[in-house]
Design an enzyme around this catalytic site. Structure first.
Site, short mmCIF file in Angstrom:
data_model
loop_
_atom_site.label_atom_id
_atom_site.label_comp_id
_atom_site.label_asym_id
_atom_site.label_seq_id
_atom_site.Cartn_x
_atom_site.Cartn_y
_atom_site.Cartn_z
N SER A 135 -29.11 38.58 -3.35
CA SER A 135 -29.59 37.24 -3.02
C SER A 135 -29.85 37.20 -1.52
O SER A 135 -28.94 37.43 -0.72
CB SER A 135 -28.52 36.22 -3.42
OG SER A 135 -28.86 34.93 -2.97
N LYS A 161 -33.51 38.13 -5.28
CA LYS A 161 -33.54 36.67 -5.32
C LYS A 161 -33.76 36.18 -3.90
O LYS A 161 -33.07 36.62 -2.97
CB LYS A 161 -32.21 36.15 -5.88
CG LYS A 161 -31.94 34.68 -5.67
CD LYS A 161 -30.80 34.21 -6.56
CE LYS A 161 -29.80 33.33 -5.82
NZ LYS A 161 -28.69 32.90 -6.70
N LYS A 163 -33.91 32.83 -1.39
CA LYS A 163 -33.64 31.41 -1.25
C LYS A 163 -34.93 30.71 -0.83
O LYS A 163 -35.67 31.25 0.02
CB LYS A 163 -32.54 31.19 -0.20
CG LYS A 163 -31.18 31.71 -0.65
CD LYS A 163 -30.62 30.87 -1.79
CE LYS A 163 -29.21 31.30 -2.16
NZ LYS A 163 -28.63 30.47 -3.22
N ASP A 188 -34.39 30.73 -5.53
CA ASP A 188 -33.27 29.79 -5.73
C ASP A 188 -33.38 28.68 -4.70
O ASP A 188 -33.27 28.92 -3.49
CB ASP A 188 -31.93 30.52 -5.58
CG ASP A 188 -30.73 29.62 -5.86
OD1 ASP A 188 -30.92 28.43 -6.18
OD2 ASP A 188 -29.58 30.12 -5.76
N GLU A 213 -34.42 28.98 -9.79
CA GLU A 213 -33.04 28.54 -9.98
C GLU A 213 -32.82 27.19 -9.29
O GLU A 213 -33.18 27.01 -8.12
CB GLU A 213 -32.12 29.61 -9.38
CG GLU A 213 -30.65 29.34 -9.54
CD GLU A 213 -29.80 30.50 -8.97
OE1 GLU A 213 -30.33 31.62 -8.80
OE2 GLU A 213 -28.62 30.27 -8.69
N ASP A 238 -28.00 26.25 -12.12
CA ASP A 238 -26.77 26.72 -11.46
C ASP A 238 -25.89 25.50 -11.22
O ASP A 238 -25.06 25.14 -12.08
CB ASP A 238 -27.17 27.44 -10.15
CG ASP A 238 -25.99 27.84 -9.27
OD1 ASP A 238 -24.84 27.56 -9.62
OD2 ASP A 238 -26.21 28.44 -8.17
N LYS A 262 -21.46 30.91 -13.25
CA LYS A 262 -20.44 31.16 -12.22
C LYS A 262 -19.14 30.68 -12.81
O LYS A 262 -18.97 29.47 -13.08
CB LYS A 262 -20.75 30.38 -10.94
CG LYS A 262 -21.95 30.91 -10.19
CD LYS A 262 -22.20 30.16 -8.90
CE LYS A 262 -23.47 30.68 -8.22
NZ LYS A 262 -23.92 29.78 -7.15
N GLY A 290 -23.01 34.45 -8.07
CA GLY A 290 -22.01 34.85 -7.09
C GLY A 290 -21.77 33.76 -6.08
O GLY A 290 -22.59 32.85 -5.91
#
Ligand code: OSB
Ligand code: MG
Length: 372
Positions: A135, A161, A163, A188, A213, A238, A262, A290
């Site tokens: 990520s 991934k 952000k 995400d 996400e 998430d 998670k 995570g």
């Protein structure tokens, strides 16, 4: 087994690289390690809430309060044969899933150790390696982003991934897609957008993303169902999924096609298993998220990701991506040939906590035993 003693260790460590998301930048990472003692064994769990309430309302301070004043006192002295014998007593506390998960997961580790089996076996795991990705935080420039991704691709990561946030979406994603036409890529948003931004997500449909996400509000399910109906890319939830009830709503409203699991966000392994089974039955895919965990939480995640419906690579990168020195051994290393981590084969979570390292980075410590 009788719960004889519980210790809380609040630790704080520097990340090897600052991690910027739409809700803020982290460089110092705190957590609470929970140790549950019985019959000469120690079960370990990790409370992953951050210093600031940016991702969740929980913080390391609220987790300490809830563990110290409610959850730990409810567990001390209990005679248990299953994790639920302890977590049954957590019903007096609403929410605070991360605090609950840390203690529950420590108890799962303890019970697996008592049986002499890896945690993955207790969870019905079906693999001894789990596929992982990395990520990548928001970077100051496009070039910095591409350089950072190159460095992780060179290390062997095969799922990236990124952000995203308003103003940092279509351009960086198209640049990464142009450089890596076939890599598994996803974004995400950590809740940074609204339904007014549908056009941005329709544009992102062009880049063959694995998923987007948590694009919308952090507690929302309904508006995500409206977004999912208007875009081709799979929505993954998430932040919005705290319990099996939320997963049920998301399934029935068709708010997502994928769930980021998670274990900390859903209050522990018992709820994680329930959501896993519901998703499997409903045909939703799943992967392990995570929270920049230390070796303790990372080990729990690796075991969890062995369950059958973890069909997509997880955010469980190698230990060195997070910390220069971890507090548990062995550290997790990437198997470069297939972008996986190996599942520890010893009893419980299968890593050993290094007490001298814990003491070095510890900022607060509390011991509870039967007489206290
Ligand atoms: O949204 O998945 C997230 C880290 C902290 C808080 C929230 C998130 C993340 C990550 C990093 O994306 C996952 C990891 O590598 O541990
Ligand atoms: Mg996320």
């Amino acid at each position: 087994m009788k719960i004889e003693r519980i210790e809380l260790h609040h630790i704080s460590q520097q990340l090897v690289h600052p991690f910027r998301t739409s809700f803020g930048t982290q460089i110092e990472r705190s957590c609470i390690l929970v140790a549950v003692y019985s019959e000469g064994l120690i079960g370990w769990g990790e409370a992953v809430a951050s210093t600031d309430p940016g991702y969740s309302y929980e913080t390391v301070t609220t987790s300490w309060h809830i563990l110290n004043d409610y959850l730990v006192p409810a567990c001390i002295g209990l005679d248990i044969t299953t994790p639920q014998d302890a977590t049954h007593h957590f019903k007096k506390v609403r929410g605070h899933q991360m605090a609950k998960a840390s203690l529950e997961n420590a108890i799962w580790d303890l019970l697996a150790k008592a049986e002499g089996v890896p945690l993955s076996q207790k969870l019905g795991g079906v693999r001894d390696r789990v596929e992982v990705g990395v990520s990548i935080g928001i970077q100051p420039t496009l070039q910095a982003l591409l350089d950072r991704i190159d460095s992780f691709v060179d290390l062997g990561y095969r799922r990236i991934k990124m952000k995203i946030e308003p103003g940092w979406e279509v351009e960086p994603i198209s640049a990464v897609r142009a450089r890596y036409p076939a890599i598994k890529l996803m974004g995400d948003a950590n809740s940074a957008f609204t339904l007014d931004d549908v056009a941005i997500f329709q544009k992102l449909d062009e880049y063959d993303l694995l998923m987007v996400e948590q694009p919308l509000y952090y507690d929302d399910i309904y508006e995500h169902s409206k977004l999912q109906a208007q875009i081709k890319t799979a929505v993954c939830l998430d932040e919005s999924i705290h319990a099996p009830q939320d997963a049920r709503s998301a399934i029935e409203l068709q708010a997502c096609r994928i769930i980021n699991m998670k274990v900390a966000r859903v209050g522990g392994l018992t709820n994680a298993i329930k959501i896993h089974d519901m998703s499997l039955e409903a045909g939703l895919e799943m992967w392990c998220g995570g929270m920049l965990e230390t070796g303790v939480g990372r080990a729990t995640n690796v075991h969890l990701a062995t369950m059958p419906n973890f069909t997509l690579p997880g955010d469980i990168s190698a230990s060195a991506r997070y910390y220069a020195e971890d507090i548990a051994e062995p550290i997790f290393e990437l198997n470069q040939e297939d972008s996986t981590l190996s599942v520890p084969s010893g009893p419980g979570i299968g890593v050993e906590v290094l007490m001298d390292r814990v003491e070095k980075v510890r900022v607060r410590h509390q011991v509870f035993d039967k007489s206290s």
